[in-house]
Write an enzyme that holds these catalytic residues in place. Structure first.
Site, PDB file in Angstrom:
ATOM      1  N   SER A 229      -5.050   2.735  -8.222  1.00  0.00           N
ATOM      2  CA  SER A 229      -4.468   2.166  -9.427  1.00  0.00           C
ATOM      3  C   SER A 229      -3.031   1.701  -9.144  1.00  0.00           C
ATOM      4  CB  SER A 229      -4.533   3.187 -10.565  1.00  0.00           C
ATOM      5  OG  SER A 229      -4.280   2.570 -11.790  1.00  0.00           O
ATOM      6  N   ASP A 446     -14.426  -1.673 -14.057  1.00  0.00           N
ATOM      7  CA  ASP A 446     -13.172  -0.934 -14.172  1.00  0.00           C
ATOM      8  C   ASP A 446     -12.410  -1.392 -15.416  1.00  0.00           C
ATOM      9  OD1 ASP A 446     -10.499   0.040 -13.861  1.00  0.00           O
ATOM     10  OD2 ASP A 446     -10.809   0.183 -11.702  1.00  0.00           O
ATOM     11  N   HIS A 476     -12.919   3.791 -13.226  1.00  0.00           N
ATOM     12  CA  HIS A 476     -11.624   3.448 -12.643  1.00  0.00           C
ATOM     13  C   HIS A 476     -11.524   4.087 -11.264  1.00  0.00           C
ATOM     14  CE1 HIS A 476      -7.502   2.210 -12.592  1.00  0.00           C
ATOM     15  NE2 HIS A 476      -7.006   3.436 -12.641  1.00  0.00           N
TER      16      HIS A 476
END
Length: 506
Positions: A229, A446, A476
């Protein structure tokens, strides 16, 4: 559930789809051969450090890591432009490789946020990286401004609870708009009072320079890195600054480097709505009908929040509770249960989910990840949207996402609009000419870092650098969820086997 909340809503975005099987034709969409200026050399007092590895302390409210984990501190410049000036200490954690004879080096992790504590998170997640831990020292850290590394604090628990109760995050009237903007300004003022010396220096570029010092003192010629991320933005920043020092690098759940804060919000409206529609389809519910049902619930909560003990479930908290369940397909049953309860007048399920996202425990104590997240994001981004600009986005964003759109549109004004220091850039630079291959992993469902961002990142890194790996699935991040992705990443990190650009896992 708290483990899913290592990223906030405004962390990444998506862009127009590209053809994932086509390799990049240039070294980046904006600057094909851009080279970052060399930072000033660090003094020997910093480069000559040798970390003193000791038994780790227990995190607040948690258990002490097992005996095979060791912690240390590393001094870094507060301002890398003044390397001989004031310093701060970065917290590190390490578990040494089990197979010493075949050890590759250190593998540095950043789990996202921005604002997630790697010192806390890595020991909890280490089981997922056990195969990598045979030949790598597993290492993580708290970035500057996070937790043990001079963590930014902007409000205390009482102030956070009061703001949660009084602030409508999807304002409908002039009075609510004024209160929303005032709350954002008050939050920023609190950061300036408590952490004013640090907040101008919490940029991702400075953290990337910290990473290079970590690499040096650990004795690694190149940085082997696993970013998730926001950690992908940090990894790309490192590659741009130090392309010759890039080792085996994985970027999973990728931040789109081609847009700024408003673009991220726009793209996340698409991503979270896409994930919610996929959830509704999995239940056999037509997405348009399911969205209408959820919007009606949110409208009721906006008019009259549900009482849960001594607290209120507002529409903003309900949206947050919905969002966290979309980070992993395994959490979808929690969403089903929480929505059903809320529709019957019981808001406890959605409130509990929102608390997990907001890092609030059952005693009303809040963590400070959201403080660090804002400090880092606003130090990076030069965008400062006005109230009028945010309000003008609402109709467009609602078309993109009837559930999340208004929240994300208004968030552009609440995020950095009244931040007390300037931001560094409109969007990050990711070009890394001369770096070795970097594995860029995108998941089609995602919600927080939509798949299109991985396509853009692979192209921005440059020809022969960004290698796109596509995961057809939900959630995610793909490592540890997709066996195909996990095997591909392990082969790359352990054996140096680079997959073909555009390889797909399903």
């Amino acid at each position: 559930m708290a483990a899913l909340a290592v990223t906030g809503l405004l962390v990444a975005g998506c862009a127009s789809p590209a053809t994932p099987t086509d390799p990049p034709r240039s070294g980046g969409a904006r600057s094909t051969d851009a080279k970052a200026p060399e930072p000033p050399a660090l003094p020997a007092s910093l480069t000559g450090q040798r970390p003193e590895w000791k038994r780790c302390d227990a995190p607040e409210g948690g258990e002490r890591p097992a005996d095979d984990w060791r912690c240390a501190g590393l001094r870094v410049p507060l301002d890398h432009a003044k390397p001989d000036g004031e310093t701060l200490t970065i917290a590190l954690i390490r578990k040494e490789a089990r197979d010493k004879d075949r050890r590759i080096g250190s593998l540095l992790f950043n789990f996202g946020g921005p604002g997630a504590s790697g010192v806390d998170y890595l020991p909890r997640a280490a089981r997922d990286y056990a195969d990598l831990g045979r030949r790598y020292d597993l290492v993580s850290f708290d970035p500057r401004g996070v937790s043990r590394s001079s963590g930014v604090v902007c409000r205390d628990d009482k102030e956070l609870a009061a703001a949660e109760a009084r602030t409508d995050v999807t304002p409908d009237t002039a009075a609510e708009e004024a209160a929303y903007v005032a709350d954002g300004a008050d939050f920023g003022a609190g950061c300036a009072r408590r952490s004013g010396t640090l907040i101008p220096h919490t940029t991702t570029a400075n953290t990337a320079r910290d990473l290079d010092l970590v690499r040096h003192v650990l004795g690694d010629e190149k940085l082997h890195y696993f970013g998730i991320s926001y950690g992908t933005e940090l990894g790309a920043a490192y590659a741009h600054l130090f392309p010759s020092r890039v080792g085996r690098t994985v970027l999973d759940a990728v931040v789109d480097p081609t847009v700024g804060a408003t673009g991220h919000a726009r793209n996340q409206a698409v991503g979270f709505q896409r994930a919610l529609d996929n959830y509704l389809k999995s239940r056999g519910e037509e997405p348009a009908r399911g969205n209408d049902r959820i919007v009606r619930l949110l409208d009721r909560l906006d008019r009259e929040p549900l009482t849960v003990g001594g607290r209120k479930l507002t529409d903003g908290l309900a949206i947050t509770g919905i969002a966290i369940t979309l980070y992993a397909e395994s959490s979808w049953p929690l969403l089903t249960d929480a929505l059903a309860k809320a529709e019957r007048g019981d808001g406890s399920g959605l409130l509990r989910l929102a608390d997990a996202y907001n890092d609030r425990d059952e005693n009303g104590h809040y963590g400070t990840q959201s403080h660090s997240q804002r400090a880092i994001s606003c130090a990076d981004s030069s965008e400062r949207p006005t109230t009028a600009q945010a309000k003008a986005l609402v109709p467009e964003f609602r078309k993109l996402s009837p559930v999340f759109g208004a929240f994300l549109a208004w968030d552009t004004a609440g995020w950095c609009a009244r931040w007390p220091v300037k931001g560094e850039h409109a969007d990050p630079e990711a070009s890394a000419p001369g770096a070795g291959p970097i594995l860029v992993v995108g998941t089609t469902g995602d919600p927080a870092t939509p798949y299109e961002g991985a396509e853009r990142m692979a192209k921005e890194l440059g020809a022969g650098v960004g290698v796109l790996l596509s995961n057809e699935g939900e959630g995610h991040g793909a490592y540890g969820t997709s066996s195909c992705v996990t095997r591909t990443i392990d082969r790359y990190l352990l054996d140096g086997e680079v997959p073909a650009y555009g390889t797909r896992c399903s």
